[in-house]
Design a protein around this motif. Structure first.
Motif, PDB file in Angstrom:
ATOM      1  N   MET A 100       0.814  -1.213   0.000  1.00  0.00           N
ATOM      2  CA  MET A 100       0.000   0.000   0.000  1.00  0.00           C
ATOM      3  C   MET A 100       0.850   1.266   0.000  1.00  0.00           C
ATOM      4  O   MET A 100       1.988   1.256   0.464  1.00  0.00           O
ATOM      5  N   ASP A 101       0.277   2.354  -0.555  1.00  0.00           N
ATOM      6  CA  ASP A 101       0.976   3.637  -0.595  1.00  0.00           C
ATOM      7  C   ASP A 101       0.964   4.288   0.780  1.00  0.00           C
ATOM      8  O   ASP A 101       0.104   4.007   1.601  1.00  0.00           O
ATOM      9  N   ALA A 102       1.896   5.208   0.959  1.00  0.00           N
ATOM     10  CA  ALA A 102       2.011   5.878   2.250  1.00  0.00           C
ATOM     11  C   ALA A 102       1.092   7.096   2.337  1.00  0.00           C
ATOM     12  O   ALA A 102       0.938   7.687   3.398  1.00  0.00           O
ATOM     13  N   ASP A 103       0.477   7.487   1.211  1.00  0.00           N
ATOM     14  CA  ASP A 103      -0.237   8.766   1.194  1.00  0.00           C
ATOM     15  C   ASP A 103      -1.729   8.629   1.514  1.00  0.00           C
ATOM     16  O   ASP A 103      -2.490   9.551   1.295  1.00  0.00           O
ATOM     17  N   LEU A 104      -2.129   7.454   2.013  1.00  0.00           N
ATOM     18  CA  LEU A 104      -3.513   7.168   2.384  1.00  0.00           C
ATOM     19  C   LEU A 104      -4.459   7.135   1.190  1.00  0.00           C
ATOM     20  O   LEU A 104      -5.676   7.160   1.371  1.00  0.00           O
ATOM     21  N   GLN A 105      -3.909   7.088  -0.033  1.00  0.00           N
ATOM     22  CA  GLN A 105      -4.796   6.879  -1.189  1.00  0.00           C
ATOM     23  C   GLN A 105      -5.233   5.418  -1.232  1.00  0.00           C
ATOM     24  O   GLN A 105      -6.162   5.055  -1.946  1.00  0.00           O
ATOM     25  N   ASP A 106      -4.504   4.568  -0.490  1.00  0.00           N
ATOM     26  CA  ASP A 106      -4.908   3.173  -0.306  1.00  0.00           C
ATOM     27  C   ASP A 106      -5.335   3.046   1.152  1.00  0.00           C
ATOM     28  O   ASP A 106      -4.518   2.749   2.014  1.00  0.00           O
ATOM     29  N   ALA A 163      -7.051  -0.303 -11.450  1.00  0.00           N
ATOM     30  CA  ALA A 163      -6.496  -1.147 -10.394  1.00  0.00           C
ATOM     31  C   ALA A 163      -5.386  -0.390  -9.693  1.00  0.00           C
ATOM     32  O   ALA A 163      -4.573   0.258 -10.336  1.00  0.00           O
ATOM     33  N   ARG A 164      -5.367  -0.463  -8.369  1.00  0.00           N
ATOM     34  CA  ARG A 164      -4.264   0.144  -7.645  1.00  0.00           C
ATOM     35  C   ARG A 164      -3.288  -0.951  -7.251  1.00  0.00           C
ATOM     36  O   ARG A 164      -3.592  -2.131  -7.379  1.00  0.00           O
ATOM     37  N   ASP A 165      -2.137  -0.540  -6.771  1.00  0.00           N
ATOM     38  CA  ASP A 165      -1.180  -1.549  -6.315  1.00  0.00           C
ATOM     39  C   ASP A 165      -1.490  -1.966  -4.881  1.00  0.00           C
ATOM     40  O   ASP A 165      -0.651  -2.539  -4.209  1.00  0.00           O
ATOM     41  N   GLU A 207      -7.994  11.546  -2.401  1.00  0.00           N
ATOM     42  CA  GLU A 207      -6.809  12.330  -2.744  1.00  0.00           C
ATOM     43  C   GLU A 207      -5.748  12.162  -1.675  1.00  0.00           C
ATOM     44  O   GLU A 207      -6.065  11.879  -0.523  1.00  0.00           O
ATOM     45  N   ARG A 208      -4.495  12.335  -2.067  1.00  0.00           N
ATOM     46  CA  ARG A 208      -3.421  12.079  -1.101  1.00  0.00           C
ATOM     47  C   ARG A 208      -3.503  13.042   0.077  1.00  0.00           C
ATOM     48  O   ARG A 208      -3.913  14.183  -0.078  1.00  0.00           O
ATOM     49  N   VAL A 209      -3.087  12.558   1.253  1.00  0.00           N
ATOM     50  CA  VAL A 209      -3.333  13.292   2.483  1.00  0.00           C
ATOM     51  C   VAL A 209      -2.394  14.484   2.631  1.00  0.00           C
ATOM     52  O   VAL A 209      -2.776  15.539   3.132  1.00  0.00           O
TER      53      VAL A 209
HETATM   54 MG    MG Z   1      -0.660   8.664  -4.310  1.00  0.00          MG
END
Ligand code: MG
Ligand code: UDP
Length: 325
Positions: A100-106, A163-165, A207-209
């Motif tokens: 998962m991404d660190a930006d809370l988009q996941d 699809a996201r990662d 959206e990213r945090v």
């Molecule tokens: Mg992102």
């Protein structure tokens, strides 16, 4: 006792990491309440960040995150998200691994749901797909859509639009992914290529945090071309196909000219059209040569067999008390 690993690639995420841990902590706590024998580890990969990301990681690893063990590796420079993901998957020891991404988009809040699906169903991984692209530039969305249509037509790997990662995978799928030793890694294609049973979980785009996206338009374009080269050889047949078509066209032309000369004689005309044809064919040849060049470049990089990343420091060094030298 099943172990769940959270793999998080981070590049200049100093601002988003605290918020990420807040959310992750909450998700892990709610999972522990529901499945008391679950254990967690968090694997953070610092992809050569130039801000204080590594410092934040160190602080988090030293503290307590809802009982989860936090480990990190830090690259010698920025190697890109694909390399960071690979490093994280290699480091992860869990029976289940989430990327998962660190930006809370996941959103980590989806994790309990994903784990539940894995427990109840017969699938090997739960993948997330965003149903919209809110907050994204219109041109970028349109290009992305075109890219997915194209690559699915010319590649046998099933690559899903949106699809996201962000996935929760069983160990067997992770091992499958790790068994692919290619240098040009295009995750979306790799997930599709390894197969296994996938359950798709749609969610609305967030959206990213904090901080900014690392993707420029040209960066994305280059990435998508690399994806096509990595997962399809169809462009290579463009040369042979257009060659055949041009041969047929020239045969018809020759016939027309012969007939016309027989019927009306041979007035000297048509040099502009000749120039156009020469230019067109020359351009086509260069275009095809360029396509082959792309594949040659990809092969060249594979042949060199360079490592995908170099680790500068890792949390185990801290634990051992040396400086990673
Ligand atoms: Mg992102
Ligand atoms: N990332 C990374 N290395 C890079 C670029 C990005 O590890 O060279 C990480 C980044 O920290 C984030 C994730 O990959 O956790 C997704 O990046 P970003 O949010 O910029 O991409 P987007 O969500 O806009 O597609």
């Amino acid at each position: 006792m099943p172990l769940i690993s959270l793999v998080v690639p981070c590049y200049n995420e100093e601002e988003s990491l605290p918020a990420f841990f807040e959310e992750a902590r909450r998700a892990m706590a709610s999972m522990e309440a529901e499945w008391p024998d679950l254990r967690f580890e968090v694997v953070l990969v610092d992809d050569g960040s130039s801000d204080g990301t590594l410092g934040v990681m160190r602080a988090v690893a030293a503290g307590d995150v809802a009982g989860a063990e936090v480990r990190w590796v830090s690259f010698s420079r920025n190697f890109g998200k694909e390399a960071a993901l690979l490093a994280g998957l290699r480091e992860a020891r869990g029976d289940y691994v989430a990327t998962m991404d660190a930006d809370l988009q996941d959103p980590p809040a989806l994790l309990p749901e994903m784990y539940r699906i894995l427990q109840e169903g017969d699938c090997d991984n739960v993948a997330t797909r965003r149903v919209d692209r809110v907050g994204e530039p219109v041109v970028r969305s349109a290009c992305a859509r075109m890219f997915y249509k194209l690559i699915n037509r010319i590649s046998s790997a099933d690559i899903v639009d949106g699809a996201r990662d962000y996935r929760l995978m069983r160990r067997r799928m992770v091992d499958g992914i790790l068994s692919l030793g290619e240098y040009n890694r295009f995750s979306k294609g790799i997930y599709g290529w390894v197969g296994f049973k996938t359950h798709w979980l749609p969610f609305e785009n967030v959206e990213r945090v904090a901080g900014e996206t690392k993707w420029s338009f040209w960066g994305l374009l280059r990435y998508s071309l690399e994806g096509i080269v990595a997962f399809s050889t169809a462009p290579l047949s463009v040369a042979s196909l257009s060659g055949i078509v041009l041969c047929l066209v020239s045969l018809v032309f020759a016939l027309v000219i012969v007939v016309r000369t027989l019927l009306f004689g041979d007035p000297v005309a048509g040099w502009p059209s000749l120039a156009c044809i020469v230019l067109f064919v020359g351009g086509l040849q260069l275009f095809c040569l360029g396509i082959m060049g792309q594949y040659l470049a990809a092969t060249y990089l594979e042949a060199k067999g360079r490592p995908l990343y170099l680790v500068r420091e890792r949390s185990d060094d801290d634990a051992r008390g040396d400086d990673g030298v």
